[in-house]
Design a protein around this motif. Structure first.
Motif, PDB file in Angstrom:
ATOM      1  N   ALA A  18       0.842  -1.192   0.000  1.00 59.43           N
ATOM      2  CA  ALA A  18       0.000   0.000   0.000  1.00 59.43           C
ATOM      3  C   ALA A  18       0.879   1.245   0.000  1.00 59.43           C
ATOM      4  CB  ALA A  18      -0.912   0.001   1.222  1.00 59.43           C
ATOM      5  N   ILE A  32      -4.297   1.885   2.817  1.00 55.36           N
ATOM      6  CA  ILE A  32      -3.836   0.765   3.632  1.00 55.36           C
ATOM      7  C   ILE A  32      -4.997  -0.134   4.029  1.00 55.36           C
ATOM      8  CG2 ILE A  32      -2.652   0.106   5.759  1.00 55.36           C
ATOM      9  CD1 ILE A  32      -1.173   2.813   5.593  1.00 55.36           C
ATOM     10  N   ALA A  41      -5.956  -2.149   1.069  1.00 62.31           N
ATOM     11  CA  ALA A  41      -4.940  -3.180   0.833  1.00 62.31           C
ATOM     12  C   ALA A  41      -5.110  -4.354   1.789  1.00 62.31           C
ATOM     13  CB  ALA A  41      -3.544  -2.570   0.980  1.00 62.31           C
ATOM     14  N   LYS A  42      -5.409  -4.062   3.040  1.00 59.12           N
ATOM     15  CA  LYS A  42      -5.613  -5.130   4.021  1.00 59.12           C
ATOM     16  C   LYS A  42      -6.806  -6.002   3.639  1.00 59.12           C
ATOM     17  CE  LYS A  42      -3.704  -2.718   8.066  1.00 59.12           C
ATOM     18  NZ  LYS A  42      -4.027  -2.108   9.379  1.00 59.12           N
ATOM     19  N   VAL A  54       1.249  -7.802   4.056  1.00 59.11           N
ATOM     20  CA  VAL A  54       1.007  -6.415   3.656  1.00 59.11           C
ATOM     21  C   VAL A  54       2.183  -5.549   4.094  1.00 59.11           C
ATOM     22  CG1 VAL A  54      -0.473  -4.390   3.983  1.00 59.11           C
ATOM     23  CG2 VAL A  54      -1.497  -6.669   3.799  1.00 59.11           C
ATOM     24  N   THR A 112       3.493  -1.214   3.863  1.00 59.78           N
ATOM     25  CA  THR A 112       2.959   0.119   3.591  1.00 59.78           C
ATOM     26  C   THR A 112       4.084   1.130   3.389  1.00 59.78           C
ATOM     27  OG1 THR A 112       2.826   1.257   5.759  1.00 59.78           O
ATOM     28  CG2 THR A 112       1.228  -0.497   5.337  1.00 59.78           C
ATOM     29  N   LEU A 140       3.850   5.075   3.847  1.00 60.19           N
ATOM     30  CA  LEU A 140       2.875   6.036   4.358  1.00 60.19           C
ATOM     31  C   LEU A 140       3.086   7.421   3.754  1.00 60.19           C
ATOM     32  CD1 LEU A 140       0.540   6.236   6.438  1.00 60.19           C
ATOM     33  CD2 LEU A 140       2.235   7.017   8.102  1.00 60.19           C
ATOM     34  N   SER A 189      -3.176   3.131  10.453  1.00 63.96           N
ATOM     35  CA  SER A 189      -3.369   1.789   9.908  1.00 63.96           C
ATOM     36  C   SER A 189      -2.046   1.121   9.567  1.00 63.96           C
ATOM     37  CB  SER A 189      -4.265   1.856   8.659  1.00 63.96           C
ATOM     38  OG  SER A 189      -4.720   0.583   8.276  1.00 63.96           O
ATOM     39  N   GLU A 190      -0.980   1.915   9.469  1.00 63.69           N
ATOM     40  CA  GLU A 190       0.339   1.361   9.168  1.00 63.69           C
ATOM     41  C   GLU A 190       0.886   0.477  10.292  1.00 63.69           C
ATOM     42  OE1 GLU A 190       1.013   5.309  11.248  1.00 63.69           O
ATOM     43  OE2 GLU A 190      -0.313   4.574   9.656  1.00 63.69           O
ATOM     44  N   SER A 211      -9.018  -2.599   9.774  1.00 60.01           N
ATOM     45  CA  SER A 211      -9.309  -2.150   8.415  1.00 60.01           C
ATOM     46  C   SER A 211     -10.763  -1.718   8.357  1.00 60.01           C
ATOM     47  CB  SER A 211      -9.051  -3.279   7.412  1.00 60.01           C
ATOM     48  OG  SER A 211      -9.565  -2.979   6.130  1.00 60.01           O
ATOM     49  N   PRO A 223       0.501  -4.885   9.178  1.00 58.62           N
ATOM     50  CA  PRO A 223       1.552  -4.825   8.156  1.00 58.62           C
ATOM     51  C   PRO A 223       2.846  -5.487   8.634  1.00 58.62           C
ATOM     52  CG  PRO A 223       0.441  -2.711   8.340  1.00 58.62           C
ATOM     53  CD  PRO A 223      -0.050  -3.546   9.482  1.00 58.62           C
ATOM     54  N   SER A 250       6.361  -1.064   7.639  1.00 56.47           N
ATOM     55  CA  SER A 250       5.840   0.237   7.224  1.00 56.47           C
ATOM     56  C   SER A 250       7.008   1.201   7.069  1.00 56.47           C
ATOM     57  CB  SER A 250       4.827   0.781   8.246  1.00 56.47           C
ATOM     58  OG  SER A 250       3.607   0.081   8.158  1.00 56.47           O
TER      59      SER A 250
END
Length: 325
Positions: free
Chosen positions: A95, A102, A105-106, A139, A141, A143, A150-151, A156, A176, A179
């Motif tokens: 993401a 994010i 993506a999750k 996943v 990320t 950012l 969410s990182e 989600s 994740p 990140s």
């Protein structure tokens, strides 16, 4: 303090030029072909997309792009992403963006491995007792907006089309693997978007801070430190959007505010977020803007339940001193 279990396995790579490590990080967590998930055109205009692609290519990681994530991320794009991942035999979801990207993506990472409809874990019949997501593709990320946290979280949030239902799923499988946080990526955010992000960060701490649980001094102090940081640095960054140190403090505050290090051992109240999710689902407003309306009203409604805690909040976060008799 209540008993608790705390799990936060995400690897954070923070600072200038951190995006150069993305390809190696994807490889380190078993990725060979990634879904590159992003929002609108901003990540292409500001060079973030190209920097990430360069890193992926340098590490020999194949990628399949999927853009178009909107604020309050939609289920339609999630379903498109799931189908694309299955077709392309993707083994990693990357993401590049803020909380909406994010979260989307999750959901894609989970839905790709789930035999049923991913929405079962977001919009099931018993929304208060949803089971945790059992498994997901890894996943990562990159950012670009400090806000949602969410990182580093196990959560989600997705908006179901066409029913205007905004609901969440959770589970450690959604955390994740890594990140990448480069504060420079937030320099070009419009002031309104920056302000919405700051409000969201602050609200994540408020929902944990106002608690009936007693003797939680360590997390009380952590909450107060994060909130003071947001108050102090917000003035700086609104005056100078390219203030690296202010952006850096805000970006890390956003992560700490929502990986639950500030919430362990205490009851939490997520009423403001729950109410705001309904508003942003119905009216498509920015999450932080909705919270800016809801949160003060919630405070006024509940204040009499623990006036002493609000007095502590005023003193330790806002430096308001009690008047002498």
């Amino acid at each position: 303090m209540n008993d608790f279990s705390f799990y936060s396995p995400t690897k954070f790579v923070f600072g200038r030029g951190a995006e150069a490590q993305v390809g190696a990080l994807v490889r380190a967590f078993g990725g060979t072909k990634a879904l590159l998930h992003f929002g609108g055109g901003s990540v292409k205009r500001n060079g973030v997309y190209d920097a990430v692609v360069k890193s992926l290519e340098g590490a020999g990681v194949e990628y399949v792009p999927l853009g178009g994530v909107q604020p309050n991320p939609r289920s339609g794009l999630v379903r498109e992403g799931i189908a694309l991942c299955r077709k392309e035999k993707v083994d990693f979801v990357l993401a590049v963006g803020g909380g909406s990207v994010i979260d989307s993506a999750k959901a894609i990472a989970f839905g790709t491995l789930y035999d049923g409809d991913f929405a079962d874990f977001y919009f099931g019949k018993d929304v208060k007792n949803q089971p945790p997501v059992p498994k997901a593709l890894p996943v990562g990320t990159v950012l670009t907006i400090a806000a949602a946290g969410s990182e580093g979280s196990a959560n989600s949030i997705i908006n179901l089309e066409p029913g205007n239902l905004k609901r969440g799923a959770t589970g450690d499988a959604l955390r994740p693997k890594f990140s990448v946080l480069n504060p420079e990526f937030t320099f070009t955010l419009p002031p309104y978007q920056t302000a919405c992000g700051l409000t969201d960060i602050f609200a994540h701490v408020v929902e944990r801070y106002f608690t009936p649980t007693q003797e939680v001094e360590i997390t009380d102090a952590l909450c107060e430190a994060v909130m003071r940081t947001v108050v102090k640095e917000s003035a700086k960054v609104m005056a100078n959007p390219r203030d690296y140190e202010a952006r850096a403090n805000i970006m890390w505050a956003g992560t700490v505010a929502h990986n639950n290090v500030c919430g362990v051992g205490r009851a939490q109240d997520w009423s403001s977020h729950g109410i705001e999710h309904e508003l942003s689902a119905l009216y498509d407003c920015a999450h932080g803007a909705g919270l800016a309306v809801v949160m003060p009203a919630w405070m006024e409604y509940v204040m009499d339940a623990d006036v002493a805690r609000f007095a502590r909040f005023a003193e330790r976060v806002w430096n308001v001193r009690e008047l002498e008799p």
